[in-house]
Write an enzyme that holds these catalytic residues in place. Structure first.
Site, mmCIF file in Angstrom:
data_model
loop_
_atom_site.group_PDB
_atom_site.id
_atom_site.type_symbol
_atom_site.label_atom_id
_atom_site.label_comp_id
_atom_site.label_asym_id
_atom_site.label_seq_id
_atom_site.Cartn_x
_atom_site.Cartn_y
_atom_site.Cartn_z
ATOM 1 N N ASP A 89 0.718 -1.326 0.074
ATOM 2 C CA ASP A 89 0.087 -0.126 0.015
ATOM 3 C C ASP A 89 0.985 1.203 -0.106
ATOM 4 O O ASP A 89 2.100 1.212 0.366
ATOM 5 C CB ASP A 89 -0.981 -0.023 1.233
ATOM 6 N N ASP A 124 -3.776 7.057 -3.592
ATOM 7 C CA ASP A 124 -5.310 7.400 -3.889
ATOM 8 C C ASP A 124 -5.738 8.205 -2.649
ATOM 9 O O ASP A 124 -5.281 8.062 -1.618
ATOM 10 C CB ASP A 124 -6.198 6.328 -4.025
ATOM 11 N N ALA A 195 -11.656 2.798 0.607
ATOM 12 C CA ALA A 195 -12.352 3.539 1.717
ATOM 13 C C ALA A 195 -13.814 2.997 2.331
ATOM 14 O O ALA A 195 -14.686 3.401 2.546
ATOM 15 C CB ALA A 195 -12.970 4.989 1.161
ATOM 16 N N CYS A 281 -13.186 -24.669 17.512
ATOM 17 C CA CYS A 281 -12.370 -24.567 16.512
ATOM 18 C C CYS A 281 -11.187 -25.535 16.690
ATOM 19 O O CYS A 281 -11.120 -25.981 17.952
ATOM 20 C CB CYS A 281 -11.789 -23.262 16.391
ATOM 21 N N CYS A 283 -8.221 -25.679 14.832
ATOM 22 C CA CYS A 283 -6.927 -24.995 14.521
ATOM 23 C C CYS A 283 -5.698 -25.523 15.430
ATOM 24 O O CYS A 283 -6.038 -25.838 16.618
ATOM 25 C CB CYS A 283 -7.139 -23.620 14.013
ATOM 26 N N CYS A 286 -6.070 -23.951 18.796
ATOM 27 C CA CYS A 286 -7.377 -24.413 19.563
ATOM 28 C C CYS A 286 -7.390 -25.747 19.976
ATOM 29 O O CYS A 286 -7.799 -25.982 20.926
ATOM 30 C CB CYS A 286 -8.674 -23.962 18.871
HETATM 31 N N1 GUN Z 1 -6.521 0.694 2.814
HETATM 32 C C1 GUN Z 1 -7.957 0.578 3.259
HETATM 33 N N2 GUN Z 1 -8.465 1.439 2.546
HETATM 34 C C2 GUN Z 1 -7.718 2.029 1.672
HETATM 35 C C3 GUN Z 1 -7.899 2.878 0.548
HETATM 36 O O1 GUN Z 1 -9.033 3.302 0.288
HETATM 37 N N3 GUN Z 1 -6.854 3.141 -0.308
HETATM 38 C C4 GUN Z 1 -5.648 2.454 0.086
HETATM 39 N N4 GUN Z 1 -4.949 2.813 -1.008
HETATM 40 N N5 GUN Z 1 -5.383 1.736 0.895
HETATM 41 C C5 GUN Z 1 -6.526 1.392 1.629
#
Ligand code: GUN
Length: 652
Positions: A89, A124, A195, A281, A283, A286
């Protein structure tokens, strides 16, 4: 990067995503990994065992001197200790939380390329829900500007990294649509939907579902879609059914920090379950600890073990979803999950608004039966499609009737045998009508419906009335007789002439499957229908020379053409219906009976649905082959990789 669909159900798909020679099976979850190994609470050994792709943060790496130095010198894969696919990200999440970041949009793209990430993300702007429209528009413009500049930079500089082009637009659905359209034009590799975290935190699943659908409708079908920031397994089934391929989870670690224990049905606090003798669970965590033992561990150890459990259940749900896609029972799984929270049910209920679009992607046949699980099942694509395809049958004279709910399906095997050329439409509380002569075809005998309440039946009634009105216009009121309850008088009422009921059955089944009258009056007298000597079920349709035209597939009773059958279909169905047109390059391969790949497809019937039986032709509509299409009419045009038609036979 290539992306190929292997199996599908609803809008969900099991895909093979190939990134830099590394294969990922979707849908999948990318665990969020902290770039600082000291802050990573689950061992990379476990991450390596469970995940084929992880996501980490390039902005934190960029801003932290020692991490940045290692990443720039040795690359992100060495910094993280993960050889498979790494997505990063860009700092947008921090931008959303803190309102600002200390990096320029192009600087972070360059950095992601420099440290060797496989898939980077543009910077973004994650516009929060419910902001005023002006702000949402302005921020979307800025995101689009950055998106364009990022793509240009990548092209100019010949960057190797693939790019995520995030869809924004806050809670304005028209802005989400616009964002998807504009992003699609720029040609990104993966399309995250951004978002949605604040919406997920507020249980506003309905908004998330509408945002997913309104984005999906304008995104290319041949690229994966990532639901950014959705890490709770409870929502995965619905999101996959709406077409999401990738998820990321920081939740596994964040929840563990607060002693929260994830399940596919919701979240439990360790405190709530500490008196249980054992965890619900199996796993490795658990099955090694009792809740009491886990609760008594020190904070750090407890957090690590809870995070491990959270990760196991997250992957377990992904695997369950994949199995449901293979079985054709994804809607049933969704209907199970949405009952875990009324807000999830609300999200599922909104799907109905978009069902015309969703139906285009839903396979025409499924391995498992349609299970009615509640009133929402009434609006599923299988039901909608049947109601539309009922109008494909040619009607002249119709008897409308009902049968006792104790009669098993397929009806014609359990009712008095009828030999009539009158169409008998048996009322059905979910599917509207089940025509007597097509009662074996999926899903008309492959479904289970409990006793319905009156208000559920009411939903169907509107369709029934509309259909009868349509029928009246088509064949005149005098040709419709309501005989209330099915009984042996049907034979008495029927035309006296002796008819070949099985041939009529095949004729009607073909009308339903293709929308055209493949077996005309002349052919009706020539074909021979073979039933199994042991089960009495329809098996084959032979021509006058005893050669096979169609086989009746036992699980769904769809008619599968032989070469002769394909030629007959080609003669009777006008171009471009039921056609997949391939270019010259693919012609010889198709004639040899080899599979058709998407990159050779130049045109098709845009109304095709997945798993329909189709004719493969060249541009002059010469029949080359016949087989099953894996893709629908939209995807056949958009995909340029992977299998398009599984060919049964070619014509030399
Ligand atoms: N991680 C959670 N939401 C978003 C988002 O809207 N944009 C980006 N780039 N990372 C995120």
């Amino acid at each position: 990067m290539t992306f190929e669909i292997k199996h599908r159900d609803a809008m969900g798909r099991i895909g093979i995503l190939n990134i830099n020679g590394k294969k990922i099976e979707t849908p999948t979850i990318m665990p969020v990994i902290h770039p600082n190994p000291k802050k990573q609470i689950v061992s990379m050994d476990l991450i390596n065992k469970l995940a084929d792709v992880i996501i980490t943060n390039s902005y934190i790496t960029y801003k932290t001197k020692h991490l940045r130095e290692i990443a720039e010198e040795k690359g992100i894969h060495k910094l993280i200790g993960f050889d498979k696919v790494i997505v990063t990200d860009s700092g947008s999440f921090q931008l959303g939380v803190y309102g600002d970041v200390e990096v320029e949009p192009m600087e972070i793209i360059e950095f992601q390329e420099r440290i060797g990430v496989d898939v980077g993300t543009i910077l973004d702007i994650p516009t929060p829900p419910d902001v005023d429209r002006e702000r949402a528009e302005k921020e979307l413009e800025e995101t689009l500007k950055r998106a364009k500049a990022s793509i240009e930079l990548k092209e100019e500089r010949g960057f190797k990294l693939l790019l995520n082009g995030t869809v924004q637009g806050s809670t304005y659905l028209d802005l989400r649509q616009k964002s998807a359209k504009e992003m699609a034009k720029l040609g990104f590799d993966i399309y995250p939907i951004g978002a949605v975290v604040p919406l997920m935190e507020q249980y506003r699943y309905r908004d998330v579902a509408e945002i997913i659908i309104n984005s999906k409708m304008y995104l290319p079908t041949n690229k994966p879609v990532h639901l950014f920031g959705c890490g709770h397994p409870m929502f995965f089934a619905l999101a996959v059914a709406l077409g999401c391929d990738l998820f990321d989870s920081a939740a596994y670690a964040l929840y563990a920090k607060d002693d929260r224990y994830l399940t596919e049905r919701g979240t439990l606090h360790l405190e709530e379950i500490k008196d249980l003798k054992a965890f619900p669970c199996s796993c490795p965590v658990c099955s090694s600890y009792t809740p009491k033992e886990l609760a008594s561990l020190n904070k750090k150890e407890r957090e690590r073990l809870l995070a491990e459990h959270n990760l196991y259940v997250t992957f377990e749900e992904i695997n369950r979803i994949k199995q449901a896609i293979r079985d054709g029972s994804l809607w049933e799984l969704v209907e199970e999950r949405v009952r875990c929270h009324p807000k999830l049910l609300e999200a599922y209920r909104v799907v109905r608004k978009y069902i015309d679009y969703i139906e285009k992607f839903d396979p025409v046949t499924k391995k498992s039966a349609f299970f009615y699980t509640g009133i929402e099942s009434m609006f599923r694509p299988e039901v909608l499609r049947h109601k539309k395809r009922l109008k494909r049958l040619r009607y002249e004279k119709v008897y409308i009737t009902t049968v006792s709910s104790s009669i098993e399906k397929p009806y014609h095997e359990h009712l008095n045998v009828v030999e009539t050329d009158v169409d008998i439409l048996i009322k059905d509380p979910v599917f509207g009508f089940i025509p007597y002569y097509i009662d074996t075809v999926y899903p008309l005998s492959q479904h289970e419906i409990p006793e319905l309440f009156d208000y559920e039946k009411e939903i169907n009634k509107r369709f029934v009335d509309e259909f009868i009105d349509w029928l009246k216009k088509k064949i005149g009121e005098d040709n419709i007789l309501d005989i209330m309850t099915y009984n042996y008088y049907i034979n008495y009422f029927s035309a006296n002439k002796k008819i070949n009921a099985d041939a009529l059955r095949i004729r009607k089944m073909l009308q339903y499957q293709y929308g055209f009258d493949i077996i005309d009056d002349e052919l009706m007298n020539k074909i021979k229908v073979v039933r199994s000597k042991t089960t009495g079920r329809l098996r084959q349709v032979l021509d006058e020379n005893g050669e096979i035209l169609f086989s009746v597939r036992s699980n769904d009773n769809l008619l599968i053409p032989s070469e002769k059958g394909a030629k007959l279909l080609w003669k009777k169905i006008p171009f471009p219906k039921y056609r997949v047109v391939v270019n010259k390059e693919a012609e010889e391969f198709a004639r040899e009976g080899r599979n058709v790949f998407a990159k050779f497809v130049i045109d098709c019937d845009e109304e095709l649905r997945p798993y329909e039986e189709v004719l493969v032709v060249n541009e002059d509509d010469e029949l080359l082959a016949y087989g099953t299409t894996i893709l629908n009419g939209i995807e056949l045009r958009e995909f340029n990789y992977g299998l398009a038609v599984k060919v049964r036979g070619g014509l030399k």
